[in-house]
Design a protein around this motif. Structure first.
Motif, PDB file in Angstrom:
ATOM      1  N   GLY A  97       0.590  -1.150   0.015  1.00 57.50           N
ATOM      2  CA  GLY A  97      -0.009  -0.071   0.105  1.00 57.50           C
ATOM      3  C   GLY A  97       0.688   1.444   0.085  1.00 57.50           C
ATOM      4  N   GLY A  98       0.519   2.066  -0.880  1.00 59.81           N
ATOM      5  CA  GLY A  98       1.031   3.371  -0.965  1.00 59.81           C
ATOM      6  C   GLY A  98       2.595   3.558  -1.519  1.00 59.81           C
ATOM      7  N   THR A  99       2.909   2.546  -2.387  1.00 63.79           N
ATOM      8  CA  THR A  99       4.219   2.419  -3.006  1.00 63.79           C
ATOM      9  C   THR A  99       3.810   1.699  -4.468  1.00 63.79           C
ATOM     10  OG1 THR A  99       4.525   0.064  -2.514  1.00 63.79           O
ATOM     11  CG2 THR A  99       5.405   1.913  -0.903  1.00 63.79           C
ATOM     12  N   VAL A 100       4.985   2.067  -5.247  1.00 64.23           N
ATOM     13  CA  VAL A 100       4.869   1.412  -6.641  1.00 64.23           C
ATOM     14  C   VAL A 100       5.922   0.563  -6.898  1.00 64.23           C
ATOM     15  CG1 VAL A 100       3.972   3.724  -7.556  1.00 64.23           C
ATOM     16  CG2 VAL A 100       6.434   3.302  -7.383  1.00 64.23           C
ATOM     17  N   LEU A 101       5.947  -0.330  -7.806  1.00 60.72           N
ATOM     18  CA  LEU A 101       6.800  -1.439  -8.248  1.00 60.72           C
ATOM     19  C   LEU A 101       7.804  -0.659  -8.858  1.00 60.72           C
ATOM     20  CD1 LEU A 101       4.251  -3.788  -9.954  1.00 60.72           C
ATOM     21  CD2 LEU A 101       5.294  -4.213  -7.764  1.00 60.72           C
ATOM     22  N   PRO A 102       9.259  -1.266  -8.593  1.00 60.00           N
ATOM     23  CA  PRO A 102      10.384  -0.611  -9.504  1.00 60.00           C
ATOM     24  C   PRO A 102      10.113  -0.904 -11.033  1.00 60.00           C
ATOM     25  CG  PRO A 102      11.008  -2.310  -7.707  1.00 60.00           C
ATOM     26  CD  PRO A 102       9.562  -2.442  -7.832  1.00 60.00           C
ATOM     27  N   GLN A 103      10.708   0.372 -11.622  1.00 61.63           N
ATOM     28  CA  GLN A 103      10.457   0.279 -13.094  1.00 61.63           C
ATOM     29  C   GLN A 103      11.259  -0.788 -13.564  1.00 61.63           C
ATOM     30  OE1 GLN A 103      11.953   4.253 -13.706  1.00 61.63           O
ATOM     31  NE2 GLN A 103       9.964   5.223 -13.671  1.00 61.63           N
ATOM     32  N   LEU A 118       3.668   3.001 -21.834  1.00 59.57           N
ATOM     33  CA  LEU A 118       3.705   3.718 -20.548  1.00 59.57           C
ATOM     34  C   LEU A 118       4.840   4.792 -20.367  1.00 59.57           C
ATOM     35  CD1 LEU A 118       3.425   0.644 -17.830  1.00 59.57           C
ATOM     36  CD2 LEU A 118       1.855   2.410 -18.365  1.00 59.57           C
ATOM     37  N   SER A 119       6.037   4.420 -20.711  1.00 58.61           N
ATOM     38  CA  SER A 119       7.317   5.542 -20.665  1.00 58.61           C
ATOM     39  C   SER A 119       6.975   6.639 -21.231  1.00 58.61           C
ATOM     40  CB  SER A 119       8.465   4.783 -20.860  1.00 58.61           C
ATOM     41  OG  SER A 119       9.413   5.585 -20.762  1.00 58.61           O
ATOM     42  N   GLU A 120       6.497   6.732 -22.428  1.00 58.14           N
ATOM     43  CA  GLU A 120       6.084   7.645 -23.451  1.00 58.14           C
ATOM     44  C   GLU A 120       4.981   8.782 -22.709  1.00 58.14           C
ATOM     45  OE1 GLU A 120       5.480   6.056 -27.047  1.00 58.14           O
ATOM     46  OE2 GLU A 120       7.748   6.131 -27.669  1.00 58.14           O
ATOM     47  N   ASN A 121       4.094   8.164 -21.955  1.00 57.59           N
ATOM     48  CA  ASN A 121       3.047   8.697 -21.336  1.00 57.59           C
ATOM     49  C   ASN A 121       3.220   9.106 -19.886  1.00 57.59           C
ATOM     50  OD1 ASN A 121       0.583   8.896 -23.039  1.00 57.59           O
ATOM     51  ND2 ASN A 121       1.444   7.024 -23.596  1.00 57.59           N
ATOM     52  N   GLY A 122       4.661   8.803 -19.206  1.00 54.48           N
ATOM     53  CA  GLY A 122       5.188   9.286 -18.326  1.00 54.48           C
ATOM     54  C   GLY A 122       4.468   8.508 -17.081  1.00 54.48           C
ATOM     55  N   LEU A 123       3.893   7.205 -17.344  1.00 60.26           N
ATOM     56  CA  LEU A 123       3.394   6.467 -16.400  1.00 60.26           C
ATOM     57  C   LEU A 123       4.251   5.309 -15.736  1.00 60.26           C
ATOM     58  CD1 LEU A 123      -0.180   6.135 -18.183  1.00 60.26           C
ATOM     59  CD2 LEU A 123       0.339   7.967 -16.596  1.00 60.26           C
ATOM     60  N   ASP A 124       5.205   5.281 -16.230  1.00 54.46           N
ATOM     61  CA  ASP A 124       6.093   3.891 -15.906  1.00 54.46           C
ATOM     62  C   ASP A 124       6.561   3.795 -14.423  1.00 54.46           C
ATOM     63  OD1 ASP A 124       7.739   6.074 -16.793  1.00 54.46           O
ATOM     64  OD2 ASP A 124       9.255   4.925 -17.136  1.00 54.46           O
ATOM     65  N   GLY A 125       6.417   5.399 -13.635  1.00 48.29           N
ATOM     66  CA  GLY A 125       6.848   5.321 -12.443  1.00 48.29           C
ATOM     67  C   GLY A 125       5.719   5.395 -11.541  1.00 48.29           C
ATOM     68  N   TYR A 126       4.622   4.930 -12.019  1.00 52.80           N
ATOM     69  CA  TYR A 126       3.423   4.975 -11.052  1.00 52.80           C
ATOM     70  C   TYR A 126       2.578   3.840 -10.952  1.00 52.80           C
ATOM     71  CZ  TYR A 126       3.629   9.985 -11.356  1.00 52.80           C
ATOM     72  OH  TYR A 126       4.043  11.241 -11.492  1.00 52.80           O
ATOM     73  N   VAL A 127       3.221   2.647 -11.605  1.00 62.50           N
ATOM     74  CA  VAL A 127       2.505   1.213 -11.513  1.00 62.50           C
ATOM     75  C   VAL A 127       2.690   0.849  -9.958  1.00 62.50           C
ATOM     76  CG1 VAL A 127       2.766  -1.308 -12.380  1.00 62.50           C
ATOM     77  CG2 VAL A 127       3.298   0.918 -13.833  1.00 62.50           C
ATOM     78  N   GLU A 128       1.535   0.239  -9.532  1.00 66.07           N
ATOM     79  CA  GLU A 128       1.108  -0.093  -8.237  1.00 66.07           C
ATOM     80  C   GLU A 128       0.746  -1.895  -8.329  1.00 66.07           C
ATOM     81  OE1 GLU A 128      -1.531   1.777  -5.931  1.00 66.07           O
ATOM     82  OE2 GLU A 128      -3.074   1.426  -7.192  1.00 66.07           O
ATOM     83  N   ALA A 129       0.446  -2.267  -9.352  1.00 63.05           N
ATOM     84  CA  ALA A 129       0.175  -3.653  -9.686  1.00 63.05           C
ATOM     85  C   ALA A 129       0.071  -4.070 -11.187  1.00 63.05           C
ATOM     86  CB  ALA A 129      -1.278  -4.088  -9.147  1.00 63.05           C
ATOM     87  N   LEU A 130       0.404  -5.181 -11.500  1.00 60.93           N
ATOM     88  CA  LEU A 130       0.521  -5.651 -12.925  1.00 60.93           C
ATOM     89  C   LEU A 130      -0.073  -7.032 -13.010  1.00 60.93           C
ATOM     90  CD1 LEU A 130       3.259  -4.777 -15.275  1.00 60.93           C
ATOM     91  CD2 LEU A 130       2.293  -7.322 -15.162  1.00 60.93           C
ATOM     92  N   SER A 131      -0.971  -7.351 -13.814  1.00 62.14           N
ATOM     93  CA  SER A 131      -1.373  -8.648 -13.983  1.00 62.14           C
ATOM     94  C   SER A 131      -1.497  -9.220 -15.347  1.00 62.14           C
ATOM     95  CB  SER A 131      -3.029  -8.734 -13.519  1.00 62.14           C
ATOM     96  OG  SER A 131      -3.191  -8.535 -12.256  1.00 62.14           O
TER      97      SER A 131
END
Length: 161
Positions: A97-103, A118-131
Motif C-alpha cells: 500500500g502506498g508504494t509503486v513497483l520498481p521500473q 507507459l514510459s512515453e506517457n510518463g506512467l512507468d513510475g506510477y505502477v502499483e500492480a500488474l497482472s
C-alpha cells in the motif's frame, strides 16, 4: 429399520464425491484442500530466480499454494505480493500500500511495446500492480485518471480506464 438403513446408505453415497477429492493437507491433517500454506522450498525455481533478481535481500514471508490451479501466492518481507503459476511465471504482482513497483520489474514483465507506451506517457513510475492472463496485461496505476491501462499479449495499447 429398513428406513434407517436406506438413510445411512444415502448419506454415505453423498459423501463419496467429497472423499474422491480429499487430499492430505500440508500440515498432515486429512480434508479437502483447495489452498494452504506451504514451505518456500515448494516455490518453482523460476519464481525464486525472479525474486532474487528483482528483490535481492528480500526473503519470503509466506507462501500460499492453490492446489487446484497450481499457483503460488508469495508475500515478501517488504510486503510485495506476487502470484506465480506452476512454472514460476509471474501472473500478478502488487506493491505494498502506498508504494509503486520498481521500473525494472515493470519493464521486465511487460512487452517492450507496452513498456514504451507507459514510459512515453510518463506512467512507468506510477505502477502499483500488474497482472497478465490469456487476454493481455492490466496495469494498475497510483493515479486517479487514468488508474488502469490495458494491453494485448503483444503489447498493443487497448485502453485507459
Amino acid at each position: 429399520m429398513m428406513k434407517f438403513l436406506k438413510t445411512t446408505i444415502l448419506a454415505a453415497l453423498a459423501l463419496l464425491p467429497a472423499a474422491a477429492f480429499a487430499q492430505v493437507a500440508p500440515s498432515g491433517n486429512p480434508g479437502i484442500v483447495v489452498a494452504g500454506s506451504v514451505n518456500d522450498a515448494a516455490v518453482p525455481q523460476a519464481a525464486k530466480d525472479f525474486i532474487n533478481k528483482y528483490y535481492p535481500g528480500q526473503s519470503i514471508a509466506s507462501v500460499e499454494k492453490n492446489f487446484l490451479r497450481t499457483e503460488y501466492d508469495v508475500r515478501l518481507v517488504n510486503g510485495v505480493d506476487i502470484e506465480f503459476d506452476g512454472k514460476g511465471k509471474v501472473c500478478t504482482i502488487e506493491a505494498p500500500g502506498g508504494t509503486v513497483l520498481p521500473q525494472a520489474v515493470v519493464k521486465a514483465l511487460l512487452p517492450a511495446k507496452a513498456y514504451k507506451h507507459l514510459s512515453e506517457n510518463g506512467l512507468d513510475g506510477y505502477v502499483e500492480a500488474l497482472s497478465v492472463d490469456r487476454r493481455g496485461y492490466e496495469v494498475e496505476l497510483m493515479l486517479e485518471n487514468p488508474d488502469e491501462v490495458n494491453y494485448t499479449m503483444a503489447g498493443d495499447f487497448v485502453e485507459f480506464d
